[in-house]
Design an enzyme around this catalytic site. Structure first.
Site: not given
Length: 339
Positions: A174, A201, A264, A267, A290, A300
């Protein structure tokens, strides 16, 4: 124990004396604010501090001024509707939905504890209009990607700005994560960038494998800013990262409008093409940070996909080099087979 509790309250800008009065108030008149503060204290024991602070600010700014002092058992749906209307009128639809959710949770808490008989927020669920999704402009067609990369290399700008633009398609993080990158986060020996959890975050740091091309760019930048905190410092203040508008401004100077390409958009560029190249969606999503909602599966995947992501990031960088050379464009679905 009381001292520790008082310090914890002060750390969140909550006056301990007022807090004690509010806790007493729940037994006397059951005001919405009193119930909400007890709910917040109990609920937030499993939250990250930033989540608790954000929820408290939401209560303090958007809810308490209007219904905080009212007995919670007397609050009607119309009172909640007025709160939501005020928030929607300033265009903050997402905040309105969060406020409604918070109110509903407080009322449910009140019902469980005998302070209210019904939830006046419930009838309003689904009444807030959805915000129209605005996709970030991006270039995804291979030939045009090559043109963009060559334009970036020819950019006549401050070195750090040019390097940021050159690194952006190689790491596709980002924009805020890129401009706030700190040298202490990079390990060139392991070829990894560890972005702190608080900036992501997320509950854990994000590991971004670095291609050889990304490491080369970082080595060049290090000669300029390696003695400073930030990889891309502000033009005016070395103690601050570059402005959040720097990358987009540079793209405009290259002739790309905001409808064509944004910071952006790198991405989307990577996600679209990597999917077409046949990479597993889970691997791509993990690289895009994500975060997996299922904690066990997420842990995992972190272990399972790191090796695959290293390979993917190097292959992606090699593919971009191929596009930049303006050689014959190989179909995406064939690239992975021959790379």
């Amino acid at each position: 124990k009381r001292l520790a509790e008082a310090k914890e309250l002060l750390a969140h800008d909550i006056d301990p004396n007022s807090h004690r009065k509010e806790k007493k108030d729940i037994d006397e008149n059951g005001s919405f604010k009193a119930v909400a503060m007890i709910w917040l204290e109990e609920k937030s024991s499993d939250w990250a501090p930033v989540t608790k602070d954000r929820t408290y600010r939401r209560l303090e700014k958007d809810i308490f001024p209007w219904i905080g002092d009212q007995p919670i058992k007397d609050i009607k749906p119309s009172g909640i509707r007025q709160i939501l209307d005020r928030i929607q009128n300033r265009g903050a639809l997402d905040i309105a939905k969060r406020v409604l959710q918070t109110c509903g949770q407080v009322f449910d808490h009140a019902i469980i504890n005998g302070k209210a008989e019904y939830n006046p927020a419930a009838p309003l669920k689904g009444k807030i209009p959805s915000k129209r999704v605005k996709h970030h402009a991006s270039i995804t067609e291979p030939k045009k990607i090559g043109e963009l990369l060559r334009a970036i290399d020819s950019l006549d700008s401050k070195f750090t700005t040019k390097f940021a633009l050159q690194l952006a398609p190689l790491v596709f993080v980002r924009p805020g994560e890129l401009r706030q990158a700190e040298w202490s986060e990079f390990n060139r020996a392991t070829k990894e960038w560890h972005i702190p959890a608080e900036r992501m975050k997320m509950p854990s740091p994000h590991i971004a494998p670095l291609s050889s091309q990304a490491l080369t760019i970082l080595s060049e930048i290090h000669a300029l800013t390696g003695h400073q905190k930030y990889v891309f410092p502000s033009i005016r203040y070395d103690s601050r990262p570059m402005s959040d508008g720097t990358v987009n401004t540079a793209l405009r100077r290259l002739g790309y409008t905001k409808e064509e390409m944004t910071g952006h958009g790198f991405r989307t560029m990577a996600s679209t093409n990597l999917n077409e190249m046949g990479w597993k969606p889970d691997v791509i999503e993990k690289q895009l940070a994500h975060e997996e909602r299922n904690k066990i599966r997420g842990a995992y995947n972190r272990a399972e996909y790191l090796g695959e992501r290293r390979t993917m990031m190097q292959e992606w960088a090699d593919y971009l080099d191929n596009l930049k050379k303006d050689t014959e464009i190989m179909p995406l679905n064939q690239w992975k087979k021959t790379a």
